[in-house]
Design a protein around this motif. Structure first.
Motif, mmCIF file in Angstrom:
data_model
loop_
_atom_site.group_PDB
_atom_site.id
_atom_site.type_symbol
_atom_site.label_atom_id
_atom_site.label_comp_id
_atom_site.label_asym_id
_atom_site.label_seq_id
_atom_site.Cartn_x
_atom_site.Cartn_y
_atom_site.Cartn_z
ATOM 1 N N VAL A 43 0.861 -1.178 0.000
ATOM 2 C CA VAL A 43 0.000 0.000 0.000
ATOM 3 C C VAL A 43 0.900 1.232 0.000
ATOM 4 C CG1 VAL A 43 -1.855 1.200 1.210
ATOM 5 C CG2 VAL A 43 -1.686 -1.284 1.349
ATOM 6 N N ASP A 44 0.719 2.175 -0.924
ATOM 7 C CA ASP A 44 1.654 3.297 -1.078
ATOM 8 C C ASP A 44 0.931 4.629 -1.246
ATOM 9 O OD1 ASP A 44 4.332 4.016 -3.501
ATOM 10 O OD2 ASP A 44 3.906 4.803 -1.486
ATOM 11 N N PRO A 45 0.242 5.091 -0.171
ATOM 12 C CA PRO A 45 -0.553 6.322 -0.291
ATOM 13 C C PRO A 45 0.247 7.543 -0.739
ATOM 14 C CG PRO A 45 -0.307 5.651 2.011
ATOM 15 C CD PRO A 45 0.211 4.520 1.171
ATOM 16 N N TYR A 46 1.540 7.602 -0.426
ATOM 17 C CA TYR A 46 2.365 8.755 -0.812
ATOM 18 C C TYR A 46 3.114 8.499 -2.114
ATOM 19 C CZ TYR A 46 1.470 11.047 3.625
ATOM 20 O OH TYR A 46 0.865 11.669 4.683
ATOM 21 N N GLU A 47 2.849 7.344 -2.756
ATOM 22 C CA GLU A 47 3.517 6.975 -4.022
ATOM 23 C C GLU A 47 5.035 7.074 -3.897
ATOM 24 O OE1 GLU A 47 0.653 9.591 -6.219
ATOM 25 O OE2 GLU A 47 0.550 7.805 -7.465
ATOM 26 N N TYR A 107 -12.095 1.314 2.614
ATOM 27 C CA TYR A 107 -12.357 2.666 2.080
ATOM 28 C C TYR A 107 -11.148 3.209 1.315
ATOM 29 C CZ TYR A 107 -16.567 3.156 5.018
ATOM 30 O OH TYR A 107 -17.812 2.994 5.578
ATOM 31 N N TYR A 108 -10.083 2.364 1.138
ATOM 32 C CA TYR A 108 -8.827 2.896 0.604
ATOM 33 C C TYR A 108 -8.938 3.327 -0.855
ATOM 34 C CZ TYR A 108 -3.948 3.495 -0.707
ATOM 35 O OH TYR A 108 -2.759 4.021 -1.178
ATOM 36 N N GLU A 109 -8.511 4.550 -1.113
ATOM 37 C CA GLU A 109 -8.417 5.065 -2.486
ATOM 38 C C GLU A 109 -7.019 5.647 -2.649
ATOM 39 O OE1 GLU A 109 -12.584 6.536 -4.124
ATOM 40 O OE2 GLU A 109 -12.043 7.624 -2.300
ATOM 41 N N GLY A 110 -6.280 5.129 -3.579
ATOM 42 C CA GLY A 110 -4.907 5.584 -3.762
ATOM 43 C C GLY A 110 -4.139 4.526 -4.523
ATOM 44 N N THR A 111 -2.815 4.507 -4.283
ATOM 45 C CA THR A 111 -1.949 3.564 -5.005
ATOM 46 C C THR A 111 -1.659 2.317 -4.185
ATOM 47 O OG1 THR A 111 -0.866 5.116 -6.518
ATOM 48 C CG2 THR A 111 0.444 3.252 -5.819
ATOM 49 N N SER A 171 11.968 -16.570 -13.426
ATOM 50 C CA SER A 171 11.884 -15.456 -12.454
ATOM 51 C C SER A 171 11.581 -14.109 -13.072
ATOM 52 C CB SER A 171 13.181 -15.356 -11.652
ATOM 53 O OG SER A 171 13.611 -16.631 -11.287
ATOM 54 N N ASN A 172 10.595 -14.071 -13.935
ATOM 55 C CA ASN A 172 10.141 -12.767 -14.401
ATOM 56 C C ASN A 172 9.428 -12.082 -13.243
ATOM 57 O OD1 ASN A 172 10.515 -12.854 -17.494
ATOM 58 N ND2 ASN A 172 9.617 -14.845 -16.968
ATOM 59 N N TYR A 173 9.647 -10.784 -13.077
ATOM 60 C CA TYR A 173 8.862 -10.100 -12.039
ATOM 61 C C TYR A 173 8.002 -9.029 -12.684
ATOM 62 C CZ TYR A 173 12.909 -6.900 -11.961
ATOM 63 O OH TYR A 173 13.926 -6.042 -12.312
ATOM 64 N N LEU A 174 6.709 -9.178 -12.454
ATOM 65 C CA LEU A 174 5.690 -8.291 -13.042
ATOM 66 C C LEU A 174 5.189 -7.389 -11.919
ATOM 67 C CD1 LEU A 174 3.623 -7.461 -15.218
ATOM 68 C CD2 LEU A 174 2.287 -9.490 -14.590
ATOM 69 N N VAL A 175 5.314 -6.080 -12.118
ATOM 70 C CA VAL A 175 4.887 -5.122 -11.094
ATOM 71 C C VAL A 175 3.849 -4.183 -11.703
ATOM 72 C CG1 VAL A 175 5.628 -3.212 -9.609
ATOM 73 C CG2 VAL A 175 7.099 -5.224 -9.861
ATOM 74 N N VAL A 176 2.725 -4.014 -11.007
ATOM 75 C CA VAL A 176 1.664 -3.137 -11.509
ATOM 76 C C VAL A 176 1.337 -2.097 -10.437
ATOM 77 C CG1 VAL A 176 -0.659 -2.994 -12.498
ATOM 78 C CG2 VAL A 176 0.677 -5.107 -12.763
ATOM 79 N N LYS A 177 1.481 -0.841 -10.808
ATOM 80 C CA LYS A 177 1.061 0.246 -9.910
ATOM 81 C C LYS A 177 -0.410 0.507 -10.232
ATOM 82 C CE LYS A 177 1.933 5.141 -8.812
ATOM 83 N NZ LYS A 177 0.534 5.657 -9.038
ATOM 84 N N VAL A 178 -1.266 0.282 -9.257
ATOM 85 C CA VAL A 178 -2.704 0.490 -9.461
ATOM 86 C C VAL A 178 -3.135 1.680 -8.611
ATOM 87 C CG1 VAL A 178 -5.012 -0.509 -9.260
ATOM 88 C CG2 VAL A 178 -3.042 -1.984 -9.797
ATOM 89 N N ASP A 179 -3.756 2.647 -9.262
ATOM 90 C CA ASP A 179 -4.200 3.849 -8.544
ATOM 91 C C ASP A 179 -5.681 4.062 -8.814
ATOM 92 O OD1 ASP A 179 -3.122 7.376 -8.512
ATOM 93 O OD2 ASP A 179 -4.645 6.256 -7.393
ATOM 94 N N ASN A 180 -6.525 3.961 -7.793
ATOM 95 C CA ASN A 180 -7.964 4.145 -8.038
ATOM 96 C C ASN A 180 -8.461 5.488 -7.517
ATOM 97 O OD1 ASN A 180 -8.012 3.718 -5.282
ATOM 98 N ND2 ASN A 180 -9.972 2.606 -5.356
ATOM 99 N N LYS A 181 -7.500 6.429 -7.387
ATOM 100 C CA LYS A 181 -7.924 7.764 -6.952
ATOM 101 C C LYS A 181 -8.947 8.317 -7.946
ATOM 102 C CE LYS A 181 -4.061 10.175 -6.493
ATOM 103 N NZ LYS A 181 -3.081 9.057 -6.306
ATOM 104 N N ARG A 182 -10.009 8.929 -7.454
ATOM 105 C CA ARG A 182 -10.992 9.554 -8.358
ATOM 106 C C ARG A 182 -10.458 10.912 -8.787
ATOM 107 N NH1 ARG A 182 -14.925 10.557 -4.760
ATOM 108 N NH2 ARG A 182 -13.668 9.703 -3.067
#
Ligand code: GCU
Length: 607
Positions: A43-47, A107-111, A171-182
């Motif tokens: 969880v990365d609210p401050y990105e 209720y989390y909205e963010g990254t 060992s492929n590493y797949l990273v996805v930054k998901v941000d659902n901020k409105r």
């Protein structure tokens, strides 16, 4: 040809950073490997994993920086400062929203950063590999082995990236930054009456394809012609003339096309005695697309859908859309619906209600829903989330909406069940808004001229008359509007005598009406939130609606109670919109049977 090829490379490369040039359709029947399962997350609210302390994005800085989460950096050197470690971090299920999986994230909205490792060996070294996401809400930034593949905006449509040159055997590493901020300029914008579920909400898969492959195709009846199948085939990476065969064994069709250009190759096949798809007999044909390198199968229904004056004609026959609106949520689980089992639950309820039609609100639902509708014989209204007051004057917002519309149509254009593309819901008329919606309607017609175009409009009241005269009525085929007589205004007692003036001689569809009730709460018809009030509201609205001119369908709001952060009345709502005919425990309310009986009657009338 070589110059064109080079040109296409140059053209495509920058586009990969914003994914959508090459959306692959029909991924259900391709050579795929699922990446569903447990993924680690941070969880990365401050990105912090995205921006340095100067708020500069790491992935735009020249120098590689181990603090960037997408680098998935590890060290055993006790001296080195590394302040994240995916593999020691908790996990979330994919597909799935994060809100229902961990109370801390409700209720989390963010990254939130997702990470998953995988091994992969191409079956054939000349093959190509694509990474495909069914949907990620809202903005996804995708990295594989530290390389940025691209960005996708929009929480309800698919996207894919080519990873042939990046993937490694181990060992492929797949990273996805998901941000659902409105965001104000988003689609949807900041204000919605549904839960802003975040996460990798639909399937993730690897798709292995031959070097030249069938990327996309349209196989449907020609507009208004029950004896002619037409459409196009799009090959990806044509290097020489290719032979493509469209085969429909049951119809003894074997059409050979010679493709010598990278664009869509159009075709037309005449065929007599096609058994047409309809709710009563949802006939699907096995269809094969063959090239020297692959055979792609699909199950496709053939039907025509048109309007004629106030009528809607399915296969040339007058129909009434006995519908219900549905959100993409499994109410019992209180989370985003995402698989075949969820689709079966929701659409079986609709069938039980006596429906031949469903409005999938307010965004494209997962692909299992539309395939299930094909099989079950339910006609579908599919909508993009241009909802309430989006930023109509913002060109970027329009591009975003156009992109989501294009992705939805690309994914679903071969589904017979889909009869209506909807451009919007309850948007306030204005010049910029009209321009915005007209652009979308024109794009939809260009991408698919065989289906009807609509939008959920609103009515206004003048001197006691309900009026529908929204300018957009001139640009759509079905005049649909939402009205909440007896809930957001208007008297229930007088409803059956209400006056209506609908300006357009087109089919009228009531895309929403309804009222809330807490299942199990009983009282008089005058007591809001009781089942008796909701039942009476349906009785009175149905009497009123039956008198509306050109009425050819409806999709009451809504099949089941659904989560909404806007619904906070304690004991009654507690975060749920209670307008469902079925409670969040799957229990039917009295009004369910009121509508069921009404549909039994209508079905007879239209037999
Ligand atoms: C609106 C809207 C829905 C909403 C409903 C309601 O018309 O389109 O998204 O949930 O009304 O108020 O319950």
């Amino acid at each position: 040809m070589f110059k064109k090829f080079i040109l296409s490379i140059i053209l495509i490369t920058p586009l990969l950073s914003y994914s959508q040039e090459g959306l692959i359709s029909n991924t259900f029947n391709r050579n795929t490997t699922t990446l569903n399962g447990t993924w680690h997350y941070i969880v990365d609210p401050y990105e912090t994993g995205y921006y340095n302390y100067r708020f500069e994005p790491y992935d735009q800085l020249k120098k590689k920086n181990k603090s960037a989460f997408y680098n998935n950096y590890h060290t055993d050197n006790k001296l080195e400062l590394v302040e994240y470690d995916f593999d020691k971090s908790p996990t979330l299920l994919v597909p799935g929203d994060w809100n229902s999986q961990d109370e801390k994230l409700f209720y989390y909205e963010g990254t939130i950063w997702y990470k998953r490792s995988f091994d992969y060996q191409l079956a054939n070294i000349t093959n190509r590999l694509f990474l495909y996401f069914g949907a990620v809400n809202y903005k996804a930034e995708v990295y594989l082995n530290g390389q940025k593949l691209g960005v996708h905006e929009g929480g309800f449509t698919p996207f894919n990236f080519e990873v042939t040159s990046i993937v490694q055997p181990k060992s492929n590493y797949l990273v996805v930054k998901v941000d659902n901020k409105r965001v104000k300029e988003g689609i949807p914008t900041i204000n919605t009456d549904w839960w802003n579920y975040g996460g990798i909400t639909r399937d993730v898969k690897l798709i292995e394809e031959p070097s030249t492959f069938v990327q996309d195709y349209k196989i449907q009846l020609k507009k208004g012609d029950v004896n002619s199948i037409s459409g196009y085939i799009k090959l990806n990476n044509l290097t020489k003339q290719e032979k493509v065969i469209i085969s429909i064994p049951e119809l003894k069709i074997n059409k050979t096309l010679l493709v010598d250009d990278d664009k869509e190759v159009r075709y037309e096949i005449s065929s007599k005695n096609i058994q047409l798809w309809s709710p009563k007999s949802p006939k699907l044909y096995a269809v094969f697309i063959k090239t020297d390198q692959q055979t792609l199968e699909d199950k496709i229904g053939f039907r025509t859908i048109q309007t004629s004056g106030p009528d809607i004609l399915l296969n040339g026959k007058n129909i009434f859309l006995r519908g219900i609106s549905i959100h993409e949520e499994n109410p019992m689980r209180g989370s985003r619906a995402y698989n075949e089992a969820d689709a079966l639950v929701l659409l079986s309820w609709a069938k039980e209600l006596g429906c031949n039609y469903v409005r999938l609100a307010h965004y494209p639902h997962n692909e299992y829903m539309v395939h299930m509708a094909d099989k079950m014989g339910l006609m579908v209204w599919e909508e993009i989330p241009v909802y309430w007051t989006v930023d109509f004057s913002n060109e970027k917002t329009l591009n975003n909406a156009e992109n989501q519309l294009t992705e939805a149509i690309t994914r679903d254009k071969n589904r017979a069940s889909i009869i209506i593309w909807s451009m919007a819901n309850e948007t306030p008329p204005s010049e910029t808004r009209n321009h915005f919606l007209i652009e979308l309607a024109e794009l939809a017609r260009k991408l698919d001229d065989t289906r009807l175009i609509s939008a959920a409009l609103e009515k206004h009241n003048k001197n006691g008359v309900n009026i529908v005269d929204d300018e957009m009525g001139n640009y759509i085929d079905i005049v649909a509007f939402n009205q909440y007589t007896g809930w957001y205004g208007g008297s229930l007692e007088n409803a059956p005598n209400a006056k209506w003036n609908i300006k357009f001689n087109k089919p009228t569809v009531i895309s929403e009406f309804g009222g809330g009730a807490l299942q199990g709460l009983h009282g008089t018809v005058k007591e809001r939130w009781t089942e008796e009030y909701q039942e009476y509201l349906y009785q009175q609205n149905l009497k009123m609606i039956e008198k509306i001119s050109n009425l050819r369908g409806m999709s009451p709001w809504i099949l089941a109670d659904f989560r909404s952060p806007k619904r906070v009345l304690p004991i009654i709502q507690d975060g749920w919109n209670r307008k469902g005919l079925i409670s969040n425990n799957g229990i039917k309310k009295k009004a369910f049977y009121t509508l069921q009986n009404f549909y039994k009657k209508i079905e007879k009338e239209y037999e």
